[in-house]
Write an enzyme that holds these catalytic residues in place. Structure first.
Site, PDB file in Angstrom:
ATOM      1  N   LYS A  52      83.835 -57.608  23.508  1.00 37.95           N
ATOM      2  CA  LYS A  52      82.814 -56.665  23.627  1.00 37.95           C
ATOM      3  C   LYS A  52      83.446 -55.350  24.818  1.00 37.95           C
ATOM      4  O   LYS A  52      83.311 -54.207  24.596  1.00 37.95           O
ATOM      5  CB  LYS A  52      81.556 -57.152  24.263  1.00 37.95           C
ATOM      6  CG  LYS A  52      81.005 -58.103  22.990  1.00 37.95           C
ATOM      7  CD  LYS A  52      79.954 -58.927  23.645  1.00 37.95           C
ATOM      8  CE  LYS A  52      79.273 -59.682  22.492  1.00 37.95           C
ATOM      9  NZ  LYS A  52      78.195 -60.723  22.850  1.00 37.95           N
ATOM     10  N   GLN A  96      75.686 -63.229  28.374  1.00 33.51           N
ATOM     11  CA  GLN A  96      76.428 -63.833  27.107  1.00 33.51           C
ATOM     12  C   GLN A  96      75.828 -65.379  26.945  1.00 33.51           C
ATOM     13  O   GLN A  96      75.587 -66.099  27.664  1.00 33.51           O
ATOM     14  CB  GLN A  96      77.923 -64.139  27.266  1.00 33.51           C
ATOM     15  CG  GLN A  96      78.610 -64.868  25.966  1.00 33.51           C
ATOM     16  CD  GLN A  96      78.611 -63.895  24.573  1.00 33.51           C
ATOM     17  OE1 GLN A  96      78.319 -62.773  24.761  1.00 33.51           O
ATOM     18  NE2 GLN A  96      78.429 -64.650  23.434  1.00 33.51           N
ATOM     19  N   ASP A 119      70.822 -56.262  23.931  1.00 30.86           N
ATOM     20  CA  ASP A 119      70.876 -57.353  23.074  1.00 30.86           C
ATOM     21  C   ASP A 119      69.492 -57.559  22.162  1.00 30.86           C
ATOM     22  O   ASP A 119      69.650 -58.172  21.002  1.00 30.86           O
ATOM     23  CB  ASP A 119      71.121 -58.609  23.824  1.00 30.86           C
ATOM     24  CG  ASP A 119      72.622 -58.984  23.617  1.00 30.86           C
ATOM     25  OD1 ASP A 119      73.109 -58.983  22.623  1.00 30.86           O
ATOM     26  OD2 ASP A 119      72.738 -59.812  24.747  1.00 30.86           O
TER      27      ASP A 119
HETATM   28  N1  GUN Z   1      75.872 -65.344  21.649  1.00 32.97           N
HETATM   29  C1  GUN Z   1      75.965 -65.321  20.498  1.00 32.97           C
HETATM   30  N2  GUN Z   1      75.567 -64.017  19.946  1.00 32.97           N
HETATM   31  C2  GUN Z   1      75.191 -63.387  20.941  1.00 32.97           C
HETATM   32  C3  GUN Z   1      74.810 -61.809  21.228  1.00 32.97           C
HETATM   33  O1  GUN Z   1      74.674 -61.204  20.306  1.00 32.97           O
HETATM   34  N3  GUN Z   1      74.550 -61.748  22.492  1.00 32.97           N
HETATM   35  C4  GUN Z   1      74.717 -62.464  23.458  1.00 32.97           C
HETATM   36  N4  GUN Z   1      74.321 -62.121  24.526  1.00 32.97           N
HETATM   37  N5  GUN Z   1      75.056 -63.682  23.380  1.00 32.97           N
HETATM   38  C5  GUN Z   1      75.355 -64.398  22.060  1.00 32.97           C
END
Ligand code: GUN
Length: 294
Positions: A52, A96, A119
């Site tokens: 990311k 995350q 998110d």
């Molecule tokens: N863990 C798995 N997918 C995601 C996501 O799209 N965002 C975040 N913050 N954590 C995740």
């Protein structure tokens, strides 16, 4: 043999548009910024966060990472979220998941400023999304809709089966696909671990989305000829022939299913890159909203 729905190609197109947009914003003195919080050292989470941040850099966004040990307290985690909330350089906040202590997830998500919740996990955005109001859409479901759109796959009137009921993928995706909207109007069935005779349902589906978190959840006998298959899985399977000791596979028994399907997303290179691209898009959108820029 199914057409491969290449998430890297679709991502590259959208990222090129975003990069041009970010150049324009930077010209107005606006640099979209993403604050990333990683708690603990789960290798999969580490690699998602790295991907990311790399994508931010390539697209011209600013990103700042804060790392906390797995032993961090709720107060320590909330403190970082509050710092991001009040930081004018940060337009998007990404904590995350999963957190090492999953019992803090709800309070941490609720602490994120909904206007920086790129998110789309905050109850405010989840509620707005469900009502069809403007909201940050969660990145993986949004990315899947974009794959279908860019591949010319019609959702209106389609029978869709979504396997998995997570807050991150299954439930929001089922909701979006059933909405009265351009990328919706599908008839959606959501399946989960208590679903009886799942194959009976999947065999009727025009589109099957698999987000179960288990390899081989969907096998060829479970789909009808010509179905579209979207594989959200990202599993690490031990493989001593690989230098890193594992290989990545999705939730779909890929080769046999690809023989029977009309289109399928690969793993890696399908949904994964699209998730990251939608995060970039949401962060740019947030920067524009915060600054009233164009
Ligand atoms: N863990 C798995 N997918 C995601 C996501 O799209 N965002 C975040 N913050 N954590 C995740």
């Amino acid at each position: 043999m199914a057409k491969i729905l290449d998430g890297k190609v679709i991502s590259a197109e959208i990222r090129a548009e975003l990069t041009a947009r970010v150049i324009g914003l930077r010209g107005q003195g606006v640099v979209p910024g993403l604050g990333v919080l990683l708690v603990g050292d789960d290798p999969a989470s580490r690699s998602y966060v790295t991907a990311k941040e790399r994508a931010c850099k390539e697209t011209g966004l600013y990103s700042r990472e804060v790392k906390l040990p797995a032993t961090a307290t709720r107060e320590e985690v909330l403190d970082v979220v509050q710092q991001f909330n009040s930081d004018n350089q940060i337009h998007g906040i990404l904590v995350q998941l999963p957190l090492p202590d999953s019992s803090m997830e709800e309070s941490v998500i609720e602490a994120i400023d909904p206007d920086k919740d790129v998110d789309g996990f905050h109850p405010m955005n989840v509620g707005r999304m469900m009502m069809g109001m403007p909201a940050f859409l969660p990145c993986t479901p949004h990315g899947i809709l974009q794959i279908l759109k860019h591949s010319g796959i019609e959702t209106s009137g389609a029978r869709v089966v979504v396997i998995g009921r997570s807050n991150i993928v299954g439930r929001p995706l089922s909701n979006l696909l059933s909405q009265k909207s351009e990328l919706g109007n599908a008839t959606v069935t959501m399946c989960h671990t208590r679903t009886k005779n799942m194959a009976e349902l999947t065999r009727q589906a025009d589109i099957v989305v698999v987000a179960s978190g288990w390899p081989n959840t969907l096998t060829a006998d479970m789909i009808k000829e010509g179905a579209v298959v979207v594989d959200v899985g990202m599993n690490r399977v031990k493989d001593d022939t690989k230098k890193r000791g594992y290989r990545l596979c999705g939730d779909v028994d890929f080769e046999p299913v690809a023989e029977k399907a009309s289109a399928i997303t690969p793993v890696p290179g399908g949904v994964g890159p699209m998730t990251i691209t939608m995060l970039l898009a949401n962060t740019v959108k947030s920067a524009v909203q915060h600054h009233g820029a164009e």
